[in-house]
Design an enzyme around this catalytic site. Structure first.
Site, short mmCIF file in Angstrom:
data_model
loop_
_atom_site.label_atom_id
_atom_site.label_comp_id
_atom_site.label_asym_id
_atom_site.label_seq_id
_atom_site.Cartn_x
_atom_site.Cartn_y
_atom_site.Cartn_z
N PRO A 124 0.82 -1.22 0.00
CA PRO A 124 0.00 0.00 0.00
C PRO A 124 0.85 1.27 0.00
CG PRO A 124 -0.91 -1.60 1.52
CD PRO A 124 0.39 -2.18 1.04
N GLY A 174 -19.92 5.24 -32.73
CA GLY A 174 -20.78 4.91 -31.58
C GLY A 174 -20.67 3.45 -31.20
N GLY A 206 4.87 1.62 -4.18
CA GLY A 206 4.54 1.19 -5.54
C GLY A 206 5.75 1.45 -6.42
N THR A 233 5.32 1.85 -13.75
CA THR A 233 4.55 2.76 -14.61
C THR A 233 5.45 3.26 -15.74
OG1 THR A 233 5.19 4.74 -13.42
CG2 THR A 233 3.24 3.57 -12.58
N ILE A 265 -1.85 -7.61 -5.91
CA ILE A 265 -1.18 -8.83 -6.36
C ILE A 265 -2.05 -9.60 -7.35
CG2 ILE A 265 -0.09 -10.98 -5.62
CD1 ILE A 265 1.31 -8.23 -4.77
N THR A 266 -1.52 -9.71 -8.59
CA THR A 266 -2.17 -10.53 -9.61
C THR A 266 -2.16 -11.98 -9.14
OG1 THR A 266 -1.43 -9.01 -11.33
CG2 THR A 266 -2.05 -11.24 -12.06
N GLU A 317 3.98 -3.36 -13.52
CA GLU A 317 5.42 -3.69 -13.63
C GLU A 317 6.28 -2.47 -13.90
OE1 GLU A 317 6.43 -7.44 -15.30
OE2 GLU A 317 4.52 -8.31 -14.73
C1 LIG Z 1 -4.15 -4.70 -12.21
C2 LIG Z 1 -2.85 -4.56 -11.47
C3 LIG Z 1 -2.06 -5.69 -11.26
C4 LIG Z 1 -0.87 -5.58 -10.54
N1 LIG Z 1 -0.14 -6.73 -10.27
C5 LIG Z 1 0.92 -6.65 -9.44
C6 LIG Z 1 1.60 -7.84 -9.02
O1 LIG Z 1 1.26 -8.96 -9.43
N2 LIG Z 1 2.63 -7.72 -8.14
C7 LIG Z 1 3.04 -6.53 -7.66
O2 LIG Z 1 3.97 -6.51 -6.87
N3 LIG Z 1 2.43 -5.38 -8.05
C8 LIG Z 1 1.38 -5.41 -8.91
N4 LIG Z 1 0.72 -4.26 -9.29
C9 LIG Z 1 1.16 -2.99 -8.75
C10 LIG Z 1 1.82 -2.09 -9.80
O3 LIG Z 1 3.09 -2.57 -10.09
C11 LIG Z 1 1.81 -0.68 -9.19
O4 LIG Z 1 0.48 -0.22 -9.25
C12 LIG Z 1 2.75 0.26 -9.93
O5 LIG Z 1 4.09 -0.10 -9.71
C13 LIG Z 1 2.55 1.71 -9.49
O6 LIG Z 1 2.54 1.84 -8.11
P1 LIG Z 1 1.36 2.65 -7.40
O7 LIG Z 1 0.08 2.12 -7.90
O8 LIG Z 1 1.60 2.60 -5.94
O9 LIG Z 1 1.51 4.13 -7.93
P2 LIG Z 1 2.46 5.25 -7.35
O10 LIG Z 1 3.85 4.74 -7.22
O11 LIG Z 1 1.83 5.85 -6.16
O12 LIG Z 1 2.45 6.30 -8.54
C14 LIG Z 1 1.40 7.23 -8.74
C15 LIG Z 1 1.78 8.10 -9.95
O13 LIG Z 1 2.99 8.83 -9.66
C16 LIG Z 1 3.96 8.56 -10.66
N5 LIG Z 1 5.30 8.58 -10.07
C17 LIG Z 1 5.72 7.94 -8.94
N6 LIG Z 1 7.02 8.18 -8.73
C18 LIG Z 1 7.44 8.99 -9.75
C19 LIG Z 1 8.67 9.60 -10.10
N7 LIG Z 1 9.79 9.42 -9.37
N8 LIG Z 1 8.73 10.38 -11.22
C20 LIG Z 1 7.62 10.56 -11.98
N9 LIG Z 1 6.41 10.02 -11.70
C21 LIG Z 1 6.33 9.24 -10.60
C22 LIG Z 1 3.58 7.18 -11.21
O14 LIG Z 1 4.11 6.98 -12.51
C23 LIG Z 1 2.06 7.28 -11.20
O15 LIG Z 1 1.64 7.97 -12.34
C24 LIG Z 1 -0.45 -4.32 -10.06
C25 LIG Z 1 -1.24 -3.20 -10.30
C26 LIG Z 1 -2.42 -3.30 -10.99
C27 LIG Z 1 -3.25 -2.07 -11.21
#
Ligand SMILES: Cc1cc2nc3c(=O)[nH]c(=O)nc-3n(C[C@H](O)[C@H](O)[C@H](O)COP(=O)(O)OP(=O)(O)OC[C@H]3O[C@@H](n4cnc5c(N)ncnc54)[C@H](O)[C@@H]3O)c2cc1C
Length: 384
Positions: free
Chosen positions: A132, A343, A135, A368, A161-162, A366
């Site tokens: 949480p 549409g 990320g 962003t 987690i997928t 994996e």
């Molecule tokens: C459907 C789904 C499946 C997933 N499966 C897995 C999984 O199997 N295992 C696992 O471990 N994780 C998994 N994830 C997690 C995924 O890897 C994270 O959501 C992702 O790494 C982004 O982390 P966050 O959501 O906390 O976003 P945040 O890190 O909070 O980012 C929010 C925004 O800020 C931007 N940002 C953050 N830091 C910077 C920076 N330094 N410079 C510029 N922009 C920045 C990000 O690009 C994003 O736009 C999954 C997510 C989803 C939605």
């Protein structure tokens, strides 16, 4: 309508494999996808079918039950699956990612003991890095693993987690020390570990057939023999797995974009306005030309990265480039597909609407696409 993409395959065995995958994708995956996605049901039965034909261990060594296919072949399999059903392709990619740590960093004894079951087709894996509070900044994770004699006690919450709640094993990154990166270790946690549970599935915009949930570790006791590598190796192991995983996401993006493109082209040839098929209008045919070109460019980019990996060359930058380009391309192509359907693109009667919703997640998972740019920029400015 599905285009039969002409494939670059190194062997007759690989050609037969792709033929088999194409058949399964067309006959079993594509007809089921819309229904499972609408109902939000995880297709465990489909993964059993894929496991039975050996698709859950494609890039791993034959001595441990893998198919020992080059990454170029494995990724083209992922692309074919994604062109029929993204949730399944992404699931195979995540499963493959979850076995990467053990296959590449486990001891021979650990690999002999655990790997055959993990990649043999019966079991499904999950990869647990995100939390949480961590990320993009993965090294900020706080889940703890405290050593106690011959075991570790894991406590914390893994997020997003997928396969959370449906997996049979979890590759978990947890903190064994205070150093930001060197304090992280990697554990192979079986599903029947007391203290391991999953939260309710996330209510997602798309890929609703792929279960995503929190994984909760509440004093979960894991044998020390399930520590992969040494204490403190976890961050390196996690990042290496992600380099490979990002190529899987790139192939998913190309497959999904190909499906959207195929649908848009078929529609443009049959939909008539102003007395013509809309494909006759240059405004539409130029969109189609740009879509075709960008799909082909993304395919070339992931294959280049995969060739480097297969040749033992560094490929981290190339993997980040492929993930960035392919997933941005996929968002753009699926958006254009909706536009070409007009549409009809905005309602659920056609899959274009679903493809558009599904594409978005590929720019996030994996790492962003901002994080991919960080990786590419860092490697460009101070190459290792
Ligand atoms: C459907 C789904 C499946 C997933 N499966 C897995 C999984 O199997 N295992 C696992 O471990 N994780 C998994 N994830 C997690 C995924 O890897 C994270 O959501 C992702 O790494 C982004 O982390 P966050 O959501 O906390 O976003 P945040 O890190 O909070 O980012 C929010 C925004 O800020 C931007 N940002 C953050 N830091 C910077 C920076 N330094 N410079 C510029 N922009 C920045 C990000 O690009 C994003 O736009 C999954 C997510 C989803 C939605």
């Amino acid at each position: 309508m599905h285009t039969n993409v002409e494939r670059e395959l190194p062997t007759q065995e690989a050609a037969e494999l792709l033929g088999l995958v194409r058949r399964i994708a067309r006959e079993q995956l594509a007809p089921a996808a819309s229904r499972y996605e609408a109902d939000g049901v995880f297709p465990r039965d489909i993964f059993r079918t894929l496991g039975d034909v050996g698709l859950l261990g494609l890039p791993y060594p034959a001595e441990f039950g893998g198919a020992e296919q080059p990454f170029t072949v494995y990724l083209q399999v992922i692309e074919e699956l994604a062109s029929a059903w993204l949730s399944v392709a992404l699931g195979v990619s995540v499963h493959t990612l979850s076995a990467h740590a053990l296959a590449n960093f486990g001891s021979t004894e650990q690999r002999q003991r655990f790997l055959p079951a993990m990649i043999g087709g019966e079991l499904l894996g999950a990869y647990c890095l995100s939390e949480p509070g961590s990320g993009s900044d993965a090294a900020a994770l706080v889940t703890r693993a405290d050593r106690n004699g011959d075991s570790y006690r894991l406590s914390g919450t893994k997020a997003w987690i997928t396969h959370g709640g449906v997996a049979d094993f979890y590759t978990v990154m947890a903190r064994t020390g205070e150093h930001r990166t060197k304090g992280i270790s990697c554990f192979l946690v079986p599903v029947d570990t007391a203290g391991l549970s999953a939260g309710p599935p996330e209510n997602k915009m798309g890929m609703r057939g792929s279960t995503t949930a929190q994984v909760l570790l509440d004093d979960a006791v894991v044998d020390a023999e399930r520590l992969i590598g040494d204490e403190g190796d976890g961050f390196t192991i996690a990042m290496a797995a992600l380099d490979a995983g990002r190529l899987g996401i790139s192939a998913c993006a190309v497959g999904l974009a190909q499906a959207a493109y195929d649908e848009a082209v078929a529609y443009a040839q049959t939909r008539r306005q102003f007395g013509h098929a809309i494909a006759d209008f240059q405004g539409i045919s130029f969109m189609i030309a740009d879509m075709a070109t960008s799909i082909e460019a993304a395919r070339s980019l992931y294959l280049t990265a995969a060739r480097r990996k297969d040749a033992g060359l560094g490929y981290s930058t190339h993997a980040a480039m492929a993930k960035l380009f392919a997933t941005d391309m996929c968002m753009s192509v699926t958006t254009d597909a909706v536009q070409i359907l007009g549409g009809a693109g905005y309602v659920q009667d056609f899959p274009a609407e679903r493809y558009f919703r599904e594409a978005k997640v590929l720019q996030i998972v994996e790492g962003t696409n901002q994080v991919q740019r960080l990786v590419i920029g860092r490697n460009a400015i101070s190459p290792t």
